[in-house]
Design an enzyme around this catalytic site. Structure first.
Site, PDB file in Angstrom:
ATOM      1  N   TYR A  48      -3.212  30.898  20.459  1.00 14.04           N
ATOM      2  CA  TYR A  48      -4.239  29.857  20.523  1.00 14.04           C
ATOM      3  C   TYR A  48      -4.086  29.020  21.791  1.00 14.04           C
ATOM      4  CZ  TYR A  48      -5.383  30.889  15.644  1.00 14.04           C
ATOM      5  OH  TYR A  48      -5.780  31.502  14.487  1.00 14.04           O
ATOM      6  N   ARG A  73       0.879  34.731  16.944  1.00 16.64           N
ATOM      7  CA  ARG A  73       0.313  35.873  17.657  1.00 16.64           C
ATOM      8  C   ARG A  73      -1.029  36.230  17.049  1.00 16.64           C
ATOM      9  NH1 ARG A  73       1.729  39.550  21.269  1.00 16.64           N
ATOM     10  NH2 ARG A  73       3.690  38.439  21.533  1.00 16.64           N
ATOM     11  N   ASP A 104       3.497  14.718  31.196  1.00 15.64           N
ATOM     12  CA  ASP A 104       2.344  13.873  31.531  1.00 15.64           C
ATOM     13  C   ASP A 104       2.769  12.707  32.418  1.00 15.64           C
ATOM     14  OD1 ASP A 104      -0.348  13.320  31.555  1.00 15.64           O
ATOM     15  OD2 ASP A 104      -0.303  12.120  29.729  1.00 15.64           O
TER      16      ASP A 104
END
Length: 605
Positions: free
Chosen positions: A119, A145, A436
């Site tokens: 995903y 998977r 980040d």
């Protein structure tokens, strides 16, 4: 002791509330919505048409929605390509009665770009229009998977068909992921909504997004290719529950009732067992027992606050106490037990992110990392931090209410931030990658000493060693992400790259993505601008054009050139060619030794 009728009523009420809260309660979708796809390097219109399953002409079908694209073979990186897709009323596979509006785009496997079967890899192609977590929730495949061959993934992209309670005029909406520097207000103005009345209308379509910068998705009314707004279809939207939702409530309350009976039986059996073995009361366990038993999470190092205490301290989470808004929740200022704090409030759906940040900040303690004070898990998820009262670096560089930073202060901020990252990369086992790093996540105290913040929100990853790279979902902020991040590859060198961009920001006081006009079509990254300057025949002269003019030339030219060269090394395209944060700290310490830091005692406001 227990009333079965009361349990049944409570079960039904709980089920109704859960169903009503878990989705939009939509009855129908709309035939058309539009996605604002961020065009990145390596993309092309054919690829976009493929991943959005646009047939009948392929990329040609995109051109009516993008009149500014005069040459399909040339689209400027950073532009938004508008992509049409149907907006449907869908149900979650795990809870079909919970309905929400989204486009379900069939995504063929194997992936068009090859090599990905998770995903994370699928979501990476959609430029923040969807997430791996959202795909996992709306598809039946396990997350580890996805089978290839003839299988497919339904890519769910949130959309809006309008709201009759707000206005009947608008029924066609743009799904727009915010990127760094963008807000709901700036995007709305870009699409023609700028008056106070219009902005109030846009905020009603996007509750809680006012003032949020660089994170989240907003919905903006847009015109069709003919230049007309689509009116809202009568009866097409509303908050009343669908027939499927009502059926879901009935089924859910029966199921909960059965579970409640089973729990009562088990409770009495457990009490007998407890008396026989003299075991301690379960009330002695905390709300985070499961989390605290997980490897590495040591919540005993932090204070557990009660919901009532946090609620009272923030005056019921009033707007007067709200100081920030992010993709996973809101941030409030409050005084708790005599200490000034910043409280991050998250929904229960952010449990994974909450535990990740709790795990990290109970392990790491450093002068240049924001300190976690405590947490709460009643009603919502709360993380309580020390309050840093001088804003963040981005605010100072953009001078939103602050005086310009001196050269010595900028060098010290760079060194402080580098030391915080060095600690994460070099002195913690396992190693942590922030993912980040940006000027908005570097907080400044009253003495202008820097602390790195915002560790959670699924932007923290453990890796086994400095050389190891981990494939995970794409996270971060445009302008700070290195080339390898688009493929989900993560190592400490991701932070090194982002830190290099921060160094460029300290030199120039420009944002990571520089716009030469209000349009996103004329945008360049700081990395590109500085590399261009450093490659010029006279780098010193070219660099002078980029240095923050508010410094008024009061900086050592050789030091500025050294910092720019260090930033260039940090932002090298190849991760292996970037320095470690330890090397960066050594280089910055040498610079501070040659920089007059006496004016650090002066704090302009």
């Amino acid at each position: 002791m227990f009333s079965l009728p009361a349990l049944l009523i409570g079960a039904c009420a709980f089920a109704a509330a859960a169903v009503a809260a878990s989705g939009d309660g939509c009855r129908a979708g709309c035939s058309l919505a539009i996605a604002a796809y961020y065009f990145s390097e390596g993309s092309n219109l054919t690829f976009i048409a493929t991943i959005f399953a646009i047939g009948g002409g392929g990329y040609q079908a995109l051109l009516p929605y993008n009149p500014a694209i005069t040459n399909p073979d040339y689209v400027v990186t950073g532009d938004r390509v508008l992509v049409p897709f149907p907006c449907s009323c869908l149900g979650l596979p795990a809870a079909p009665a919970s309905t929400f509006l989204a486009g379900a785009i069939p995504y063929p496997l194997p992936l068009p770009r090859g090599g990905g079967d998770t995903y994370d890899a699928v979501a990476a192609n959609y430029a923040d229009l969807t997430t791996a977590a959202w795909l996992e929730a709306t598809n039946a495949y396990p997350p580890g998977r996805i089978p290839g061959g003839d299988g497919r993934v339904n890519v769910t992209i949130n959309c809006s068909c309008g709201d009759e309670r707000v206005s009947p005029r608008y029924g066609l909406f743009l799904t727009y992921p915010l990127w760094d520097g963008e807000t709901l207000e700036s995007v709305a103005a870009q699409y023609g909504f700028s008056s106070p009345a219009e902005m109030e209308l846009i905020r009603r379509y996007n509750p809680g997004m006012g003032g949020v910068s660089g994170k989240g998705i907003v919905f903006i009314p847009v015109k069709d290719p003919n230049g007309s707004y689509h009116p809202l279809k009568s009866g097409g939207m509303g908050n009343s529950l669908s027939g499927g939702a009502i059926a879901g409530i009935v089924i859910a309350c029966i199921a909960i009732f059965i579970v409640a009976i089973w729990l009562i039986i088990m409770f009495y059996r457990w009490q007998k067992f407890r008396k026989a073995t003299s075991r301690p009361s379960p009330e002695e366990t905390s709300h985070l027992d499961d989390a605290s038993q997980a490897e590495g999470i040591k919540v005993e190092r932090s204070i557990e606050f009660s919901y009532e205490e946090i609620f009272n301290a923030t005056q019921g989470f009033s707007m007067e106490h709200k100081i920030g808004q992010g993709g996973f929740g809101s941030v409030y200022y409050a005084e708790l037990r005599g200490e000034k704090t910043a409280i991050k409030k998250m929904g229960m759906q952010a449990t994974q992110e909450f535990l990740a940040e709790l795990k990290v900040l109970t392990h790491v303690h450093h002068l240049n990392l924001v300190r976690l004070i405590g947490y709460c898990v009643e009603n919502c998820l709360f993380l309580v931090y020390e309050f840093i009262d001088n804003g963040n670096l981005s605010q100072h560089l953009q001078r939103t209410g602050y005086a310009p930073l001196s050269w010595a202060t900028r060098v010290q901020i760079a060194l402080d931030s580098a030391r915080g990252l060095e600690y994460l990369h070099e002195h913690v086992v396992p190693v942590y990658v922030h993912r980040d790093i940006k000027s908005a996540n570097i907080l400044l105290d009253k003495d202008f000493r820097a602390k790195i913040a915002d560790f959670g929100l699924a932007k923290l990853t453990e890796v086994g060693s400095m050389s190891q790279s981990l494939s995970t979902r794409v996270a971060g902020t445009f302008g700070y992400m290195p080339p390898e991040a688009r493929y989900g590859e993560v190592s400490p060198k991701v932070d090194v790259y982002a830190f290099g961009v921060v160094l460029y920001e300290l030199l120039s006081a420009k944002q990571a993505i520089v716009r030469s006009s209000e349009s996103v079509s004329e945008s360049k990254g700081l990395v590109f601008l500085f590399e261009e300057a450093l490659s010029a025949p006279n780098p010193t002269e070219a660099l002078d054009e980029l240095i923050d003019p508010s410094l008024q030339g009061d900086y050592p030219v050789d030091s500025a050139l050294k910092i720019a060269s260090l930033a260039k090394s940090c932002t090298h395209e190849e991760p292996g060619m970037r320095p470690t944060m330890r090397s960066v700290v050594v280089a910055l310490m040498a610079l501070t030794a040659n920089t007059d830091l006496r004016d650090m005692d002066y704090h302009p406001f």
